[in-house]
Write a protein that holds these residues in place. Structure first.
Motif, short mmCIF file in Angstrom:
data_model
loop_
_atom_site.label_atom_id
_atom_site.label_comp_id
_atom_site.label_asym_id
_atom_site.label_seq_id
_atom_site.Cartn_x
_atom_site.Cartn_y
_atom_site.Cartn_z
N VAL A 1 49.95 35.78 42.08
CA VAL A 1 49.14 35.71 43.35
C VAL A 1 47.96 36.59 43.11
O VAL A 1 47.09 36.21 44.01
CB VAL A 1 50.15 36.10 44.58
CG1 VAL A 1 49.52 36.07 45.71
CG2 VAL A 1 51.50 35.36 44.12
N PHE A 2 48.22 37.75 42.67
CA PHE A 2 46.96 38.68 42.60
C PHE A 2 45.77 38.10 41.97
O PHE A 2 44.61 37.81 42.24
CB PHE A 2 47.57 39.78 41.97
CG PHE A 2 46.10 41.04 41.41
CD1 PHE A 2 45.68 41.73 42.34
CD2 PHE A 2 45.56 40.65 40.09
CE1 PHE A 2 44.53 42.45 41.78
CE2 PHE A 2 44.36 41.28 39.94
CZ PHE A 2 43.88 42.36 40.58
N ARG A 3 46.11 37.44 40.53
CA ARG A 3 45.18 36.70 39.89
C ARG A 3 44.29 35.64 40.72
O ARG A 3 43.22 35.49 40.78
CB ARG A 3 45.76 36.04 38.67
CG ARG A 3 44.97 35.45 37.71
CD ARG A 3 45.64 34.71 36.79
NE ARG A 3 46.46 33.43 37.65
CZ ARG A 3 47.80 33.09 37.12
NH1 ARG A 3 48.31 33.80 36.06
NH2 ARG A 3 48.29 32.09 37.77
N ASP A 4 45.06 35.00 41.35
CA ASP A 4 44.57 33.55 42.24
C ASP A 4 43.81 34.32 43.24
O ASP A 4 42.50 33.75 43.44
CB ASP A 4 45.80 32.81 42.40
CG ASP A 4 46.30 32.12 41.29
OD1 ASP A 4 45.89 32.06 40.23
OD2 ASP A 4 47.40 31.47 41.41
N VAL A 5 44.22 35.15 44.09
CA VAL A 5 43.48 35.31 45.30
C VAL A 5 42.36 36.25 44.90
O VAL A 5 41.15 36.21 45.48
CB VAL A 5 44.60 36.40 46.21
CG1 VAL A 5 43.53 36.85 47.28
CG2 VAL A 5 45.74 35.51 46.75
N MET A 6 42.63 37.17 43.72
CA MET A 6 41.43 37.89 43.56
C MET A 6 40.21 37.20 42.74
O MET A 6 39.17 37.45 43.04
CB MET A 6 41.98 39.18 42.27
CG MET A 6 40.42 39.94 41.87
SD MET A 6 39.88 40.83 43.29
CE MET A 6 41.07 42.57 43.12
N SER A 7 40.53 36.07 42.00
CA SER A 7 39.64 35.36 41.46
C SER A 7 38.84 34.67 42.63
O SER A 7 37.53 34.44 42.38
CB SER A 7 40.65 34.25 40.54
OG SER A 7 41.00 34.74 39.46
N TYR A 8 39.66 34.05 43.56
CA TYR A 8 38.71 33.40 44.58
C TYR A 8 37.68 34.35 45.36
O TYR A 8 36.78 34.04 45.58
CB TYR A 8 39.94 32.92 45.69
CG TYR A 8 39.33 32.12 46.92
CD1 TYR A 8 39.52 30.56 46.91
CD2 TYR A 8 38.87 32.66 47.67
CE1 TYR A 8 39.01 29.99 47.73
CE2 TYR A 8 38.20 31.85 48.93
CZ TYR A 8 38.40 30.61 48.78
OH TYR A 8 37.89 29.65 49.84
#
Length: 599
Positions: free
Chosen positions: A571-578
């Motif tokens: 979840v961190f990876r996806d939100v931070m990437s966005y």
């Protein structure tokens, strides 16, 4: 001897005439005195009293300010609507027809209630709140249509045989609160009740600012209480409320809400939260919670809480970031620190273990963070006096308000005083024995990302008055909590968490250096004794060598597996990437440092 007969003596006409004139003069003098008093001595007060007897006050509702995202996208706005009122002295003869008409046009209403209200023994009754202009136009058109038919039927009939017209309905301004983006940011923004006052969230917390001040109009009325056209009236104009422009980014907020919803469902958790903070400014660009609600739909038992600020829990191993920052600042550890870490340690007769079984490990301090060793953290924490450790925790914001003044916000729970037992110090060092809310924990990690400077979180960027002028909303002062050197050392330790040998490879973002920390904490819960639930989490920032955002993910009581790395990391990876892509944050191109985890 006979008595002489009685005779009636006639009164004296002159005396009677004088007495009559005297009484008439006295009465006339009273009238004259009253007239002089009314017109000469104190005419204004009597005129005012007469006016009051023939005037009626009407409330002029102020326009409620909007709630906007950081780019001006509306999250909550007021739209035109009306309240339908009636004069039952006029509607009683046609109550049945009007009740049927209103019931057919206004969802969720009943004929019986309308009929009862339309036949009350009073001059004013409120029939319906916040009816859309379109619905009222339909009602008005139908009334005109039916009245035209009634007039046609009444032609040629005597007055006593004519059917009454549909009259006696009126409208007042009664704006309705609308949320153009539906559930996006709802737990932050909150809702407004039928009376136009905030019930939860910022709608409640900022109600005085958003509401403005109602005005008042005084109109002359006839003997039946109706406004007299073109008659004198006075108006006290309403003062519109200000709008609140938040720091939230509605696009990022939407994405974070969707992503945490997926995670909650995937891991069968009770709830989940994602917070994204701008490192330099402390602005909260996302504060997502699931479950949420759509304020445009009827609320049936949903919680209106903003869990990111109102729910507290034990943070677990993410707390080790703060512990290591305090130790590094006090020169108790450095990247060269080496520890022998046994499989368990006993503190005041309590045995504490790591989350994995092992014998004696030779770990560097970075290895303690990378492996998330409770035992290694306890050993390192013993180098610092307990009162000094407690002061660092307060400096990082634990046990203190965030400064957001959000309604229902918890300040968390910290053990009292600064002379803790050794067991308390040991458990707090690795994230048990204290409670935080998600924004507190995000702000603490943000201080490490920001080179050791704590920046108070900010949610309201500024206010906007009715003329479009910005009114600044300054945040609280920043403060240095650890040195820049200490912060950089801890950031380097955190980078090892997302690299080979760390506990959260799932949080790595291709092309970027990522610093992070997992958390898995036991929690107490209803219906069980002691620790029976879990909170799993992941906190991190990127780019690690020039941080722009901190993102913190928490899952409350996942029941389909348990681990901050594989549950919170993605979840961190996806939100931070966005966030990095939307704000065009490029990779720095620097290589991740090669820090040994063992020795």
């Amino acid at each position: 001897m006979k008595k002489p007969p009685r005779t009636l003596k006639l009164g004296r006409p002159a005396l009677r005439l004088r007495m009559t004139f005297g009484v008439m003069a006295f009465v006339l003098s009273l009238f004259a005195g009253r007239l002089i008093l009314l017109q000469g001595v104190d005419p204004d007060s009597y005129a005012l009293a007469a006016t009051k007897e023939n005037t009626k006050p009407f409330v002029l509702h102020a326009t409620r300010g909007a709630i906007l995202d950081r780019n001006g996208v509306p999250l909550s706005v007021s739209e035109d609507a009306v309240a339908i009122t009636a004069d039952p002295t006029q509607t009683a003869p046609v109550a049945a027809q009007l009740a049927s008409l209103l019931t057919s046009k206004i969802p969720g209403t009943t004929y019986a209630k309308f009929y009862a209200d339309l036949t009350l023994k009073k001059r004013y009754v409120l029939l319906a709140h916040q009816v859309s202009p379109q619905t009222w136009n339909q009602i008005s058109a139908e009334i005109k249509k039916q009245n035209a038919a009634i007039n046609e039927q009444n032609k040629g009939k005597p007055a006593e045989a004519k059917a009454p017209l549909l009259v006696g309905l009126f409208t007042e301004s009664d704006p309705i609160r609308s949320h153009p983006l539906g559930s996006v940011g709802a737990s932050v923004v909150g809702v407004v009740g039928d009376e136009g006052k905030g019930l939860a969230g910022l709608e409640y917390g900022l109600n005085d600012k958003l509401s403005g001040s109602d005005g008042k109009a005084m109109y002359e009325v006839d003997t039946k209480g109706n406004k007299i056209p073109n008659a004198d009236h006075t108006v006290e104009e309403p003062k519109p409320g200000v709008s609140a422009q938040l720091t939230l980014d509605s696009d990022l907020q939407w994405f974070a809400e969707k992503r945490i919803e997926e995670a909650v469902k995937q891991w069968k958790a009770e709830s989940g939260t994602v917070v994204v903070m701008d490192v330099k400014t402390g602005e909260l660009v996302a504060m997502a919670n699931y479950p949420g609600y759509d304020p445009n739909k009827p609320l049936k038992g949903q919680s209106l809480k903003n869990n990111a600020l109102e729910q507290v829990y034990e943070p677990g191993s993410v707390q080790k970031v703060v512990t290591m920052a305090a130790l590094a600042d006090a020169n108790k550890i450095s990247l060269d620190t080496k520890l022998e870490v046994p499989g368990s340690i006993t503190v005041q007769r309590r045995k504490i273990k790591d989350h994995f079984d092992h014998g004696v490990l030779k770990l560097t301090i970075a290895g303690v963070i990378a492996k998330s060793s409770n035992v290694g953290t306890i050993i390192a924490s013993r180098e610092m006096p307990i009162p000094q450790f407690v002061k660092y925790l307060h400096d990082f914001g634990f046990g203190e308000p965030t400064g957001l003044d959000f309604p229902g916000e918890s300040r968390g729970v910290m053990p009292q005083g600064d002379e803790w037992p050794e067991l308390t110090r040991s458990t707090v060092a690795f994230g048990q024995g204290l409670a935080v809310n998600a924004v507190q924990m995000t702000a603490a990690v943000n201080a490490v990302a920001n080179g050791g400077v704590y920046v108070p979180p900010k949610l309201v960027k500024n206010y906007v008055d009715s003329n479009g002028n910005d009114i600044p909303n300054p945040a609280g002062p920043s403060r240095r909590v650890v040195s820049e050197t200490a912060a950089k050392e801890v950031a380097t330790m955190m980078e090892s968490v997302t690299a080979d040998g760390g506990t959260a490879l799932q949080a790595a973002i291709p092309g970027y250096r990522v610093a992070g920390k997992t958390g898995t904490a036991q929690e107490t819960g209803e219906g069980c004794e002691g620790y029976c639930k879990w909170a799993t989490s992941f906190a991190g920032f990127a780019p690690a060598d020039n941080p722009r955002f901190v993102t913190y993910v928490v899952l409350q009581n996942p029941t389909n597996g348990r681990g901050g790395g594989f549950q919170g990391g993605p979840v961190f990876r996806d939100v931070m990437s966005y966030a990095l892509q939307k704000y065009a944050v490029p990779p720095t191109g620097a290589k991740q440092p090669n820090v040994p985890l063992t020795w």
